[in-house]
Design a protein around this motif. Structure first.
Motif, mmCIF file in Angstrom:
data_model
loop_
_atom_site.group_PDB
_atom_site.id
_atom_site.type_symbol
_atom_site.label_atom_id
_atom_site.label_comp_id
_atom_site.label_asym_id
_atom_site.label_seq_id
_atom_site.Cartn_x
_atom_site.Cartn_y
_atom_site.Cartn_z
ATOM 1 N N ALA A 176 0.766 -1.313 -0.016
ATOM 2 C CA ALA A 176 -0.015 0.133 -0.051
ATOM 3 C C ALA A 176 0.890 1.135 0.005
ATOM 4 O O ALA A 176 0.572 2.212 -0.555
ATOM 5 C CB ALA A 176 -0.905 -0.091 1.257
ATOM 6 N N ALA A 214 0.742 3.855 -3.052
ATOM 7 C CA ALA A 214 0.430 5.480 -2.634
ATOM 8 C C ALA A 214 1.627 6.291 -2.943
ATOM 9 O O ALA A 214 1.229 7.393 -3.609
ATOM 10 C CB ALA A 214 0.227 5.681 -0.880
ATOM 11 N N CYS A 252 -3.066 8.084 1.954
ATOM 12 C CA CYS A 252 -2.748 6.509 2.027
ATOM 13 C C CYS A 252 -1.418 6.295 2.650
ATOM 14 O O CYS A 252 -1.095 5.437 3.240
ATOM 15 C CB CYS A 252 -2.854 5.730 0.884
ATOM 16 S SG CYS A 252 -4.986 5.654 0.279
ATOM 17 N N HIS A 295 -0.886 4.132 6.036
ATOM 18 C CA HIS A 295 -0.274 2.702 5.830
ATOM 19 C C HIS A 295 1.107 2.781 6.539
ATOM 20 O O HIS A 295 1.554 1.872 7.012
ATOM 21 C CB HIS A 295 -0.225 2.265 4.592
ATOM 22 C CG HIS A 295 -1.636 1.822 3.997
ATOM 23 N ND1 HIS A 295 -2.335 0.880 4.501
ATOM 24 C CD2 HIS A 295 -2.472 2.792 3.437
ATOM 25 C CE1 HIS A 295 -3.478 0.739 3.859
ATOM 26 N NE2 HIS A 295 -3.750 1.886 3.106
ATOM 27 N N ASN A 335 -5.588 -0.855 -3.370
ATOM 28 C CA ASN A 335 -4.977 0.415 -3.197
ATOM 29 C C ASN A 335 -5.082 1.577 -4.096
ATOM 30 O O ASN A 335 -5.015 2.549 -3.811
ATOM 31 C CB ASN A 335 -3.327 0.215 -2.943
ATOM 32 C CG ASN A 335 -2.976 -0.659 -1.993
ATOM 33 O OD1 ASN A 335 -3.719 -0.438 -1.065
ATOM 34 N ND2 ASN A 335 -2.278 -1.778 -1.956
ATOM 35 N N THR A 355 -8.250 3.224 -3.297
ATOM 36 C CA THR A 355 -8.276 4.293 -2.330
ATOM 37 C C THR A 355 -7.487 5.510 -2.628
ATOM 38 O O THR A 355 -7.648 6.820 -2.282
ATOM 39 C CB THR A 355 -7.805 3.639 -1.076
ATOM 40 O OG1 THR A 355 -6.676 3.151 -1.215
ATOM 41 C CG2 THR A 355 -8.618 2.550 -0.622
ATOM 42 N N ASN A 356 -6.264 5.294 -3.300
ATOM 43 C CA ASN A 356 -5.461 6.218 -3.747
ATOM 44 C C ASN A 356 -6.179 7.267 -4.645
ATOM 45 O O ASN A 356 -6.224 8.455 -4.340
ATOM 46 C CB ASN A 356 -4.268 5.945 -4.650
ATOM 47 C CG ASN A 356 -3.291 5.124 -3.685
ATOM 48 O OD1 ASN A 356 -2.377 4.463 -4.653
ATOM 49 N ND2 ASN A 356 -3.453 5.016 -2.547
#
Length: 182
Positions: free
Chosen positions: A72, A76, A84, A88, A161, A164-165
């Motif tokens: 992650a 990110a 992120c 993380h 990932n 979310t990024n």
């Protein structure tokens, strides 16, 4: 991530209703807190439900949490997502117990562990090439012991990932983690 005003307003758990409330309650129960990202995702219960389901699914795989956190971080960094990267790095150090040097190395898709390093490099290659990875990259990963199951899980982790990024960057989600700059 910039300090710009959020492009999508977070839904506060105490004022949420319906499916959004149920999902935010689930996040609170599971994590003991409700991160800003999930508050913003709650605007689309389908998004939040999908994020929670994919997160739960990858957690049951063969790639351990400490490695997933480094994956992650690597993604990110690649995608410029300070939220992120911060989340993380915090989770990796404080919950998954990854040492600071390994967390920092993950930003460059590196690790002192050859197997973890191979996973990070392959994930980076997949992300940079939209999945069109040269056979040599797969051969290097397999020579380091990366299994077909792990390759499949890399794609699932990468999808999570990237989701979310991109979401956090697009929505300008306010960072509620100790900030790690890009």
């Amino acid at each position: 991530m910039t300090t710009a005003i959020a492009t999508i307003v977070p839904i506060q758990p105490e004022t949420a209703t319906g499916v959004a409330k149920d999902l935010l309650d689930q996040v609170q129960k599971g994590l003991g807190l409700v991160p800003n990202m999930t508050k913003v995702m709650a605007n689309s219960p389908a998004l939040l439900k999908g994020y929670l389901a994919l997160s739960a699914a990858v957690a049951t795989g063969s790639i351990p949490a400490a490695v997933r956190e480094r994956l992650a971080i690597s993604t990110a960094q690649l995608n410029g997502c300070e939220y992120c990267l911060s989340a993380h790095t915090y989770i990796g150090g404080n919950i998954a117990k990854v040492d600071a040097a390994e967390l920092d190395a993950a930003r460059r898709s590196e690790s002192s562990d050859p197997h973890v390093g191979a996973l990070l490099k392959l994930s980076q290659a997949i992300a940079e090439n939209a999945g069109d990875v040269h056979d040599d990259a797969l051969g290097v990963a397999r020579a380091a012991g990366v299994t077909d199951a792990e390759i499949g899980e890399l794609v699932a982790n990468l999808a999570l990932n990237i989701l979310t990024n991109y979401f956090n960057v697009l929505a300008n989600v306010e960072n509620d983690w100790p900030v790690v700059g890009l």
